[in-house]
Design an enzyme around this catalytic site. Structure first.
Site, PDB file in Angstrom:
ATOM      1  N   SER A 197      73.125  38.412  51.788  1.00  0.00           N
ATOM      2  CA  SER A 197      74.415  39.029  52.051  1.00  0.00           C
ATOM      3  C   SER A 197      75.052  38.547  53.389  1.00  0.00           C
ATOM      4  CB  SER A 197      74.280  40.597  52.016  1.00  0.00           C
ATOM      5  OG  SER A 197      75.562  41.249  51.975  1.00  0.00           O
TER       6      SER A 197
ATOM      7  N   LYS B 260      71.290  41.255  35.915  1.00  0.00           N
ATOM      8  CA  LYS B 260      71.107  41.743  34.672  1.00  0.00           C
ATOM      9  C   LYS B 260      70.397  40.707  33.826  1.00  0.00           C
ATOM     10  CE  LYS B 260      73.975  44.190  32.573  1.00  0.00           C
ATOM     11  NZ  LYS B 260      73.894  45.602  32.200  1.00  0.00           N
TER      12      LYS B 260
ATOM     13  N   LYS C  12      81.037  40.760  49.880  1.00  0.00           N
ATOM     14  CA  LYS C  12      79.268  41.207  50.215  1.00  0.00           C
ATOM     15  C   LYS C  12      79.175  42.581  50.404  1.00  0.00           C
ATOM     16  CE  LYS C  12      77.571  36.916  50.833  1.00  0.00           C
ATOM     17  NZ  LYS C  12      76.643  36.274  49.999  1.00  0.00           N
TER      18      LYS C  12
ATOM     19  N   ILE D 151      69.939  27.477  52.835  1.00  0.00           N
ATOM     20  CA  ILE D 151      68.922  28.487  53.009  1.00  0.00           C
ATOM     21  C   ILE D 151      68.084  28.844  51.921  1.00  0.00           C
ATOM     22  CG2 ILE D 151      69.071  31.204  53.518  1.00  0.00           C
ATOM     23  CD1 ILE D 151      71.180  30.891  55.386  1.00  0.00           C
TER      24      ILE D 151
ATOM     25  N   ASP E 189      76.764  28.354  36.143  1.00  0.00           N
ATOM     26  CA  ASP E 189      77.698  28.783  37.254  1.00  0.00           C
ATOM     27  C   ASP E 189      77.548  30.244  37.211  1.00  0.00           C
ATOM     28  OD1 ASP E 189      80.055  30.082  38.485  1.00  0.00           O
ATOM     29  OD2 ASP E 189      81.380  28.584  38.009  1.00  0.00           O
TER      30      ASP E 189
ATOM     31  N   ILE F 168      72.920  30.773  61.159  1.00  0.00           N
ATOM     32  CA  ILE F 168      71.393  30.037  60.968  1.00  0.00           C
ATOM     33  C   ILE F 168      71.819  28.463  61.188  1.00  0.00           C
ATOM     34  CG2 ILE F 168      69.642  29.439  59.393  1.00  0.00           C
ATOM     35  CD1 ILE F 168      69.742  32.553  60.417  1.00  0.00           C
TER      36      ILE F 168
END
Ligand code: COA
Length: 319
Positions: free
Chosen positions: A172, A140, A190, A32, A80, A219
């Site tokens: 999400s 952040k 989520k 995606i 990561d 999707i």
């Protein structure tokens, strides 16, 4: 891999709207996110994609760069999102090499189907760490750069002469809206991701930042569907019947939603969730009472077999 433009972008957007802008995307080589980044780069931007796998990320960056000659797409592998220092180093490198970060997508995620009975505390924690903490770490790492961009490209509601900047999108899911079996870990994660986005919209809105969530439904052709849905024809048909629009979505439809939120068209959208699922999550209660959705609607039949209290009438027109 070359992807035809119609697979990642509708023909309604103006070329060059992201000229000289930079997008930082975690999970950017994924099925995606790579389309979201492609759309951004095709419309004039440059990008930095982050991933755990070195080769996949490098290859993903080179594939995406091929959508526009002269574009620069940096692939930083071996990162990561659970590691805030590695993410910060990636964001700093993006700034160094590409000149800044105007937009961000927190797209890296982990998922597998498992009932709680087969979910160890570490399995639950792993997904919480990748999705919730990883999205927080991403925000952040990029926020100071997004603030710089928002200062340069003021969100006034009028025409933005230098375009937009200072925007973040979180990917999400809808599982936690209704609850979902086999997804306790992802639903919890989520829900947390959504709240991180909402908090940013409140705390950084005053600095010109917008923070929104895109929530893809089923999707087609994505790793998510490979992990969540059986691929045999009967299962697919059954799954599509659970979507009011009767089909799975296209990756392009997520990319289009991304362009909308990042473009001037989305300037006043902040603290929101854009669910791109054909209406799927609302189908939760549709079968209650024994009618099969959507057949009882498309057949045009009358509601029968239950106490109705209706007095006469022909039931209105049929479809
Ligand atoms: N069912 C139950 N538990 C599972 C599982 C499954 N299908 N897959 C992994 N786990 C558990 C592991 O057993 C381990 O728990 P344990 O230590 O108690 O045994 C824990 O999850 C962590 O697994 P590990 O493989 O060490 O984690 P990882 O960080 O290498 O991988 C995952 C993370 C598990 C999410 C992996 O699927 C992944 O890397 N996914 C990335 C891509 C992705 O999920 N995309 C989806 C987009 S929707």
């Amino acid at each position: 891999m070359s992807v035809p433009r119609e697979k990642y972008l509708s023909p309604v957007w103006r070329d060059g709207i992201f000229k000289d802008k930079v997008l930082f995307c975690t999970g950017g080589a994924g099925t995606i996110c790579s389309m979201q980044v492609r759309a951004f780069v095709a419309l004039g931007g440059n990008a930095c994609i982050i991933g755990r796998n070195l080769d996949k990320t490098r290859q993903g960056a080179s594939d995406i760069a091929s959508v526009r000659s002269g574009s620069y797409v940096l692939g930083i592998g071996g990162v990561d999102v659970r590691d805030p220092k590695a993410l910060q180093a990636a964001a700093d490198k993006c700034k160094q090499e590409l000149g800044g970060i105007d937009f961000a997508i927190a797209g890296a995620a982990g998922n597998f189907l498992a009932p709680m009975a087969q979910l160890s505390p570490n399995a639950f924690k792993t997904v919480m760490d990748i999705d919730a903490l990883g999205s927080y770490n991403t925000a952040k790492a990029v926020m100071p750069y997004l603030i710089e961009s928002a200062k340069k490209h003021k969100n006034t509601g009028g025409i933005a002469p230098t375009g937009t900047g200072g925007r973040i999108i979180f990917l999400s899911a809808t599982f936690h809206y209704t609850g979902m079996p086999l997804q306790a870990h992802v639903s919890a994660a989520k829900a947390a991701v959504d709240q991180v986005s909402h908090a940013i919209s409140l705390e950084y809105g005053p600095f010109g930042i917008t923070s929104n969530i895109i929530t893809p439904g089923p999707i087609a052709g994505t790793e998510g569907m490979e992990r969540l849905a059986k691929s045999d024809e009967k299962s697919k048909v059954r799954s599509m019947k659970r979507v009011p629009l009767g089909r799975w979505g296209e990756t392009k439809e997520i990319a289009d939603a991304t362009v909308y939120l990042f473009s001037e068209a989305g300037s006043y959208v902040n603290g929101n969730t854009l669910v791109v699922d054909g209406g799927q999550w609302r189908v939760g209660g549709a079968d209650m009472g024994g009618w099969e959705y959507p057949d009882f609607l498309t057949s045009g039949g009358q509601v029968e077999g239950v106490k109705s209290g209706r007095k006469g009438g022909d039931g209105g027109s049929k479809l």
